[in-house]
Scaffold this motif. Structure first.
Motif, mmCIF file in Angstrom:
data_model
loop_
_atom_site.group_PDB
_atom_site.id
_atom_site.type_symbol
_atom_site.label_atom_id
_atom_site.label_comp_id
_atom_site.label_asym_id
_atom_site.label_seq_id
_atom_site.Cartn_x
_atom_site.Cartn_y
_atom_site.Cartn_z
ATOM 1 N N ILE B 41 -1.166 -1.787 8.068
ATOM 2 C CA ILE B 41 -0.678 -1.991 9.444
ATOM 3 C C ILE B 41 -0.189 -0.649 9.965
ATOM 4 N N TYR B 42 -0.863 -0.164 11.007
ATOM 5 C CA TYR B 42 -0.465 1.103 11.612
ATOM 6 C C TYR B 42 0.394 0.791 12.837
ATOM 7 N N ILE B 43 1.553 1.409 12.911
ATOM 8 C CA ILE B 43 2.413 1.223 14.084
ATOM 9 C C ILE B 43 2.644 2.590 14.704
ATOM 10 N N SER B 44 2.291 2.736 15.980
ATOM 11 C CA SER B 44 2.467 4.059 16.567
ATOM 12 C C SER B 44 3.960 4.282 16.805
ATOM 13 N N ASP B 73 0.299 -2.160 3.436
ATOM 14 C CA ASP B 73 0.759 -0.798 3.714
ATOM 15 C C ASP B 73 1.246 -0.724 5.160
ATOM 16 N N VAL B 74 2.392 -0.123 5.388
ATOM 17 C CA VAL B 74 2.840 0.066 6.763
ATOM 18 C C VAL B 74 2.890 1.564 7.034
ATOM 19 N N VAL B 75 2.139 2.004 8.009
ATOM 20 C CA VAL B 75 2.040 3.444 8.269
ATOM 21 C C VAL B 75 2.465 3.739 9.701
ATOM 22 N N GLY B 76 3.341 4.705 9.865
ATOM 23 C CA GLY B 76 3.714 5.137 11.214
ATOM 24 C C GLY B 76 2.754 6.222 11.651
ATOM 25 N N THR B 77 2.189 6.105 12.835
ATOM 26 C CA THR B 77 1.258 7.124 13.290
ATOM 27 C C THR B 77 1.770 7.748 14.580
ATOM 28 N N GLY B 78 1.060 8.752 15.036
ATOM 29 C CA GLY B 78 1.378 9.338 16.329
ATOM 30 C C GLY B 78 0.751 8.505 17.439
ATOM 31 N N VAL B 100 -6.999 -3.305 17.181
ATOM 32 C CA VAL B 100 -5.906 -2.660 17.898
ATOM 33 C C VAL B 100 -5.258 -3.647 18.858
ATOM 34 N N PHE B 101 -3.961 -3.796 18.742
ATOM 35 C CA PHE B 101 -3.207 -4.709 19.601
ATOM 36 C C PHE B 101 -2.193 -3.925 20.409
ATOM 37 N N ARG B 102 -1.926 -4.409 21.625
ATOM 38 C CA ARG B 102 -1.031 -3.664 22.512
ATOM 39 C C ARG B 102 0.255 -4.431 22.765
ATOM 40 N N GLY B 162 -2.799 9.559 16.234
ATOM 41 C CA GLY B 162 -2.820 8.114 16.200
ATOM 42 C C GLY B 162 -3.632 7.548 15.048
ATOM 43 N N CYS B 163 -4.344 8.415 14.340
ATOM 44 C CA CYS B 163 -5.191 7.891 13.273
ATOM 45 C C CYS B 163 -4.577 8.037 11.908
ATOM 46 N N TYR B 164 -3.627 8.936 11.784
ATOM 47 C CA TYR B 164 -3.101 9.129 10.440
ATOM 48 C C TYR B 164 -1.599 9.355 10.503
ATOM 49 N N ASP B 165 -1.020 9.330 9.336
ATOM 50 C CA ASP B 165 0.419 9.457 9.222
ATOM 51 C C ASP B 165 0.795 10.939 9.318
ATOM 52 N N PRO B 166 1.458 11.343 10.388
ATOM 53 C CA PRO B 166 1.745 12.765 10.547
ATOM 54 C C PRO B 166 2.708 13.318 9.505
ATOM 55 N N SER B 167 3.351 12.421 8.756
ATOM 56 C CA SER B 167 4.260 12.956 7.740
ATOM 57 C C SER B 167 3.549 13.135 6.412
ATOM 58 N N SER B 168 2.230 13.008 6.392
ATOM 59 C CA SER B 168 1.512 13.167 5.143
ATOM 60 C C SER B 168 0.585 14.366 5.192
ATOM 61 N N ILE B 169 0.952 15.397 4.495
ATOM 62 C CA ILE B 169 0.113 16.585 4.481
ATOM 63 C C ILE B 169 -1.141 16.309 3.666
#
Lengths: 574, 644, 155
Positions: B41-44, B73-78, B100-102, B162-169
């Motif tokens: 689950i990606y949450i912007s 998995d819960v991932v925060g994205t941009g 994708v849900f709004r 928005g596609c990936y977790d910005p805190s993951s290098i």
């Protein structure tokens, strides 16, 4: 490398690397400015010096843009004049309308530009931002509503004086010049040197006036009005009134002052001789007692305040002698008053100096007697000039007179004291005389007369060596400190805050050119050489005074209490 | 952790070839979440998402998972989509395309997750599916790429947002990140890098449009050590938020861009100068820099290349003028941010007197892509004079807001009508403003102009840094110009006379135009008219003589509005009318006698006692006394009061 | 308060003028405002005149010289929020609290400031209150909001 550029359709010569303004000035074209100061890098704040350069979208500032070979410049096209005019009109729309009541009336850079640009109507109107009036300091008044934020005072205080008391505060239209925590001047680290006053283009900074007070007392007939003037004042007065100076001008000044209504006219130089003599003796005493640290001069009140604030550890090494003005002041209200049967409360004592900090000095505690200041009012040369014109005195036609005894004459050393390095030379001469050395040739002192901001000289007399340092402007203080920490020893250090000495004091003409200041020093050296008595300790007026007055010599304790003062650490935000 | 780190360095970053061995590629696919065994689950969670409530959404999601004992998995994205869709939630079931849900606020979470986990995809709030090769598509569900908001964009710089977790290098490296940097410092000279960037035609994206490669060359060729590179992420234009969104969503690409730029210009210290108050962006970038350092991508002798680099974060203390180059430098030196004279230019003598290059965030984001794909690739996008793409922040009265990226040369009309969806609430378009508070207004007739430096300059406008404000009929142009002038006057540094006094006077004159004075007669009308003429003189002198870009460009909105909307100004001055009914001082209200019940609510609210009447009888408003504040209109429950 | 400031100073080296803004920012964050004590101490740590430090601190918006209120509101007044009506919201706040942006109410409860563009342009006007966001705010909602906040502070 030289090349030609085209200016106003004429070809002129220019050097690679110089600014447009410099090239124009050499070819007779004057560009106005409100923020530029010679000897300082340009800041580009006022935008008045803009010129039109072909190929550039916008107007370009001449003070900063280096010349280039392809340039075609128009300096006074309609577009340029419109820009300069609008800028001044914008300034005027936020400026008080009281030219007639302003200190700089007829002598203001903004007024001058406004007239030259042919501004004849008020086109831009609006609300004026109200700024405060700070009259807290006895020496300098700040009228912030007249400030045009050119930044000259900030730079001078930081780069020339190193006190860094002033800076820009806030932003945009609320910007104003202020001190730490925006306190009033009297509670700040301002040392009252007045270098900022000299560069201010408008009436935003000017000395605190004591003219009304003096005028009031001049009209009181039941009071004895006494005045003294520093040795450099006659020349400076002649310069500000635009008359030719001659060696007899001292005597002319005496006559002028009497015509104004002063009952007693004294020459502060007499007290300067006391100072020099006492200092020379104290040098010897310190040497004999084995004191290692140098003795610092106290003649510059701005330096004294600086030391009290920034270097309190040094206070024990500053000579406790009062400055010449204050020595004279205390003598006037005690010995001289008594001799002439005048009650000190019925005595109004004025001093004329080229210095603004002296106004502050006169109000120090330690310079008072029973709560009343020894010197009631201090006037700068500019104020005296105004008084002369007020009283309608034609200075070319007024005759000559002698000053009053006992303070009627001075040695030429006293005159020298008004230039940086002068005190050092004077003390050397006195010291040499006291020890009994051969007469000194002036060429020995060429090194202290001019040069960089830090100068030194060593005096060898009767097998003993004394070394002196001259700190000309506080920027050279760091050099002195570096030498002292590396182990160098000096007997005496002369510190002057105003670069060049008192001839560049805050109480003299605004915007003096470098040439004018140089001429003042030049005249002093020339006059000095021609005068008869060159050594302070040999001044006949001084010797006669000591002879005739019991207890008044360098050993008398009552005398010493009159000529000595104390210093205190000052707690201000630095 | 240590093993993973070593793996990434040895097997990925230090590999010279472009193609990776298949077992490494498989490992990276896992990191990229292209093969998942449990739902993701990606949450912007950028700032705009948080403002819309994404923080609470995430908490609700986690609570649901814990309660239902479901592993996911819960991932925060941009941010990737329009701000109107925030909080955006993207659900990826194993083997299938993402859904994708709004606008999933916390109360909708349970129902949504219940439905999706049972393969029952609800129609409500569904935007579409986001496809990749090798995944099963959902029947009957549109692709989000077909939505005009996405279809008309060309997301090159924003491809990761928005596609990936910005805190993951690690994810960034798995997507090919940092390999270009390592390659550049080990196999190219700084000169060669400058040459490539120059050849690509990349021009500064902060509005100036100077050739980036050329600027870098100036700095590189200036002798001296201890050079600096500064990434200008100041962006304090009211109405701009591209830089912040980029930093929150893809900080690593920015860092890679900065690192390559520093190498090319000979700098060994770089600063990222971020606007105050952007806490999320600052936190994200700080973490990213520290992660990069951990992997040896920053520091001494990076990967044995001989190149040293340290990146520092500096946060601005709140002054718009510090976006200007020399003011920024002064601010970094610990002084008041007042601009300096140029020459000398920063590339010759900048921060602490050393050669300094200042680049915009967007410019730097292009750099790793150009180095990876080659200058011809970049040059193939866009127009002759403007290669590549441009990022805009849609704002104002547009239907969709958010950051978008289009190819240079795209007509403005495409963005306004296609991507932004036109004006919201069905109102009529009035003007478009690019370049923020110093931008000019583009009217409908010029919307055919393409987005590029040259075409926009021809119509008297400019690209600016990324603001894209759509103005409609409900906005009064005079009021808007006054708003910008108020902003400029508060942000002026106060150093030079034309800007400091000029903005103040211009604001005063505009104030007189939009407000109603105590008395209104022909004399004051003449004064107002003279005042506005005065404005033109002051504006032209400000443009001609101000020290820095703020003063030089502050009059632009005014001059442009006078040019295109002169009638509105004249109506305000002479007719004392505001056609958009915005200027309170110029409007009056009237009561519809049919609807008024005489409840007296309006009369008691009126601050100037302009409403009269008897209880239960229709009231009326005395026009001359009315100050147009609208208090009566707000309080009337019967909609009986309207603007006259 | 002084110990907080001393602790911050302990972490910085002497004489580095470029640290001036970061240190002031830390003081602002941890102590809530810049006091005279911190300016004087900062002067001796970095070797800069207090006037210069004060001049710099008054230039930037971020630095306050007196504490903020218990509740601090940040109102977005960017272009989009402006077009959607943040002007009346600000006017309403000013009327309700009786202070200008940047000031604190006399009872120490409230303070507010104007910021430009938080990035949520379609749901403006936006107000942030001690970390929580309110969107689509209208000027007539302000009195109720303040009342609610007052209640929260007092309890």
């Amino acid at each position: 490398m030289q090349f030609t550029i085209e200016v106003n359709n004429r070809k002129i010569n220019a050097e690679k690397g110089e600014t447009i303004q410099s090239a124009l000035n050499r070819n007779g074209i004057l560009i106005p400015t409100l923020c530029r100061m010679r000897d300082f890098t340009p800041t580009g704040a006022c935008r008045m010096c803009v010129v039109e350069v072909e190929g550039r979208d916008r107007l370009v500032t001449a003070c900063s843009q280096p010349v280039e070979e392809w340039m075609k410049i128009k300096t006074h096209s309609p577009r340029v004049i419109k820009a300069r005019k609008t800028i001044v009109e914008l300034l005027l729309s936020n400026h008080p309308d009281d030219c007639l009541y302003c200190d700089r009336n007829l002598n203001c850079e903004l007024q001058k530009l406004s007239e030259e640009l042919n501004i004849t109507e008020r086109r831009i109107k609006g609300r004026k931002v109200k700024m405060r009036l700070d009259q807290s300091s006895p020496a300098i008044v700040r009228e912030l509503s007249k400030c045009i934020l050119c930044g000259r005072c900030v730079r001078v205080c930081e780069e020339l004086v190193t006190a860094t008391t002033l800076d820009f505060l806030n932003r945009g239209r609320r910007t104003h010049i202020g001190t730490a925590m925006d306190r009033d001047f009297n509670f700040s680290s301002c040392i009252n040197c007045g270098q900022c006053v000299l560069v201010c283009p408008t009436g935003a900074l000017h000395e605190k006036h004591n003219i009304s007070e003096v005028l009031e007392y001049l009209s009181k007939n039941d009071v004895t009005r006494v005045i003294q003037y520093a040795p450099a004042v006659p020349y400076a007065l002649a310069e500000s009134l635009g008359v030719r100076y001659s060696k007899e001008f001292d005597r002319v000044l005496n006559s002028v002052l009497r015509k104004m209504g002063f009952d007693l006219v004294f020459n502060s130089g007499f007290a300067t001789d006391i100072y020099i003599d006492e200092l020379a003796r104290s040098l010897l005493e310190r040497r004999d007692a084995g004191t290692v640290a140098p003795v610092y001069l106290s003649a510059c009140p701005a330096w004294v305040k600086y030391a009290e604030q920034h270097m309190p550890g040094l206070l024990g090494d500053i000579t406790p002698l009062k400055s010449a003005q204050q020595i004279a002041g205390s003598l006037i209200k005690t010995h001289i008053a008594e001799k002439r049967n005048i009650r000190p409360e019925k005595l109004f004592s004025v001093s004329v100096t080229p210095c603004i900090a002296m106004k502050f000095e006169a109000r120090r505690d330690g310079m008072t007697r029973k709560g009343v200041s020894d010197i009631d009012a201090v006037l700068t040369v500019m104020e005296l000039s105004r008084l002369v014109r007020l009283f309608g005195i034609d200075i070319t036609n007024v005759g000559e007179e002698a000053a009053d005894v006992p303070m009627d004459m001075r040695s030429s050393s006293a005159l020298l004291a008004d230039v940086s390095g002068g005190y050092t030379e004077a003390v050397c001469r006195s010291l040499n005389h006291i020890i009994g050395g051969k007469e000194l040739d002036r060429s020995v002192f060429r090194k202290v007369r001019s040069g960089s901001g830090f100068r030194e000289v060593t005096l060898s007399v009767q097998g003993r060596e004394f070394s002196f340092a001259v700190v000309d402007g506080l920027t050279s203080l760091s050099r002195l400190n570096a030498l002292l920490s590396s182990g160098r020893k000096f007997d005496m250090v002369e510190v002057m805050v105003c670069p060049g000495g008192c001839v560049n004091g805050g109480g003299l003409s605004f915007s003096s050119t470098r040439e004018m200041i140089r001429n003042r020093s030049k005249f002093i050296y020339q006059t000095e050489e021609a005068e008869a008595v060159a050594i302070a300790s040999k001044s006949p007026a001084l010797l006669s005074f000591y002879e005739k007055t019991e207890g008044f010599d360098s050993k008398g304790s009552e005398y010493r209490s009159l000529i000595l003062t104390h210093y205190n650490r000052r707690d201000v935000l630095l | 952790m240590e093993a993973r780190r070593k793996y990434l360095i040895d097997k990925v970053l230090l590999t010279a070839s472009d193609v990776l061995p298949s077992e490494v590629e498989r490992e990276l696919q896992l990191i990229r979440r292209e093969r998942v065994s449990i739902p993701v689950i990606y949450i912007s969670s950028g700032t705009s998402s948080l403002i819309a409530g994404a923080g609470k959404t995430e908490a609700a999601v986690r609570a649901y998972l814990t309660e239902m004992e479901t592993t996911s998995d819960v991932v925060g994205t941009g941010c990737s989509g329009p701000a109107n869709f925030e909080p955006l939630v993207c659900i990826q079931l194993p083997g299938k395309n993402k859904l994708v849900f709004r606008n999933i606020t916390e109360e909708k979470v349970d129902a949504l997750l219940n439905a999706v986990f049972h393969n029952d995809i609800p129609d409500e709030d569904l935007v579409g599916q986001s496809g990749s090769k090798g995944f099963e598509t959902w029947h009957g569900i549109p692709f989000i790429d077909d939505h005009p908001y996405f279809a008309l964009q060309k997301r090159v710089i924003l491809s990761n947002c928005g596609c990936y977790d910005p805190s993951s290098i690690e994810e960034y490296i798995a997507r090919g990140g940092y390999r270009t940097f390592v390659k550049s410092i080990r196999h190219y000279t700084p000169d060669e890098v400058c040459e490539i960037i120059e050849k690509s035609g990349l021009r500064g994206r902060s509005g100036g449009g100077f050739l980036t490669g050329l600027k870098w060359k100036y700095a590189l060729n200036t002798s001296g050590s201890g050079k600096y590179l500064i990434c200008n992420a100041k962006e304090s234009d009211p109405g701009g938020y591209t830089d912040r969104t980029i930093m929150e969503s893809d900080p690593h690409r920015l860092i890679e861009g900065i690192s390559i730029a520093a190498y090319a210009t000979g700098a060994s210290t770089a600063f990222i100068y971020i606007r105050s108050g952007s806490d999320k962006a600052t936190e994200t970038v700080r973490r990213a820099v520290s992660q990069a350092r951990d992997l040896g991508l920053l520091g001494h002798n990076i990967y044995s290349s001989g190149f040293n680099l340290e990146i520092h974060i500096a946060i601005d203390a709140g002054a718009f003028v510090c976006g200007e180059e020399t003011a920024l430098i002064r601010s970094l030196e610990g002084r008041r941010g007042m601009p300096e004279l140029k020459p000398p230019y920063p590339t010759t003598s900048g921060l602490f007197g050393k050669p300094t290059v200042i680049n915009n965030v967007e410019t730097l984001m292009n750099v790793p892509l150009i180095m990876k794909n080659g200058p011809e690739w970049f040059g193939s996008m866009g127009t002759e004079g403007s290669s590549g793409t441009k990022v805009f922040a849609l704002a104002g009265r547009s239907r969709f807001t958010g950051i978008v990226e289009v190819e240079m040369g795209t007509p403005l009309k495409t963005i306004v009508e296609g991507i932004a969806g036109g004006v919201r609430d069905g109102k009529e378009f009035k003007a478009l403003q690019l370049g923020g508070s110093t931008g000019t207004f583009i009217t409908a007739g010029y919307l055919g102009t393409g987005v590029c430096f040259d075409e926009l300059r021809e119509i008297g406008s400019g690209l600016g840094a990324g603001s894209f404000i759509i103005i409609d009929e409900t906005t009064c142009m005079v009021d808007l110009v006054r708003y910008y002038m108020d902003f400029m006057h508060r942000e002026s540094c106060g150093k030079c006379i034309p800007c400091r006094e000029g903005t103040g006077r211009m604001l005063e004159i505009l104030d007189h135009v939009v407000k109603r004075p105590a008395s209104d007669d022909a004399g004051t009308t003449l004064e107002r008219f003279k005042g506005v003429m005065q404005l033109e003189t002051i504006a032209s002198v400000m443009k001609d003589t101000s020290l820095c870009g703020l003063g030089q460009n502050a009059p632009n909105p005014f001059l442009s509005a006078m040019n295109s909307f002169r009638e509105e100004f004249e109506e305000h001055i002479f007719d004392r009318k505001c056609r958009s009914n915005v200027c309170r001082g110029l409007r009056t209200f009237t009561i519809d006698v049919e609807k008024c019940t005489g409840c007296t609510a309006c009369a008691s609210k009126c601050p100037v006692n302009a409403i009269y009447g008897t209880r239960l009888q229709p009231f009326f408003i005395v026009e001359d006394k009315c100050i147009g504040c609208g208090a009566c209109h707000d309080v009337c429950k019967f909609s009986a009061i309207s603007v006259k | 308060m002084e110990s907080v400031i001393d602790e911050i100073f302990g972490r910085y080296k002497q004489g580095r003028k470029e640290d001036l803004i970061p240190i002031l920012q830390e003081i602002q964050e941890k102590a809530g405002h810049i006091s005279e004590y911190s300016i004087v101490r900062l002067g001796s740590l970095l070797g800069i005149s207090t006037t210069k430090i004060y001049g710099l601190a008054t230039f930037y918006d971020q630095f306050r010289f007196f504490p903020a209120g218990k509740v601090h509101l940040r109102v977005c007044h960017g272009t989009s929020c402006f077009m959607n009506g943040s002007g009346p919201v600000l006017a309403s706040l000013k009327e309700e609290l009786g202070i200008e942006p940047g000031q604190t109410t006399r009872d120490g409860r409230f303070s507010y400031e104007v910021v430009t563009c938080m990035g949520s342009c379609s749901i403006g006007p936006v107000i942030e209150v001690n970390g929580e966001y309110h969107t689509g705010v209208k000027s007539d909602q302000i009195p109720a909001m303040i009342k609610r906040l007052k209640h929260l502070i007092d309890n």
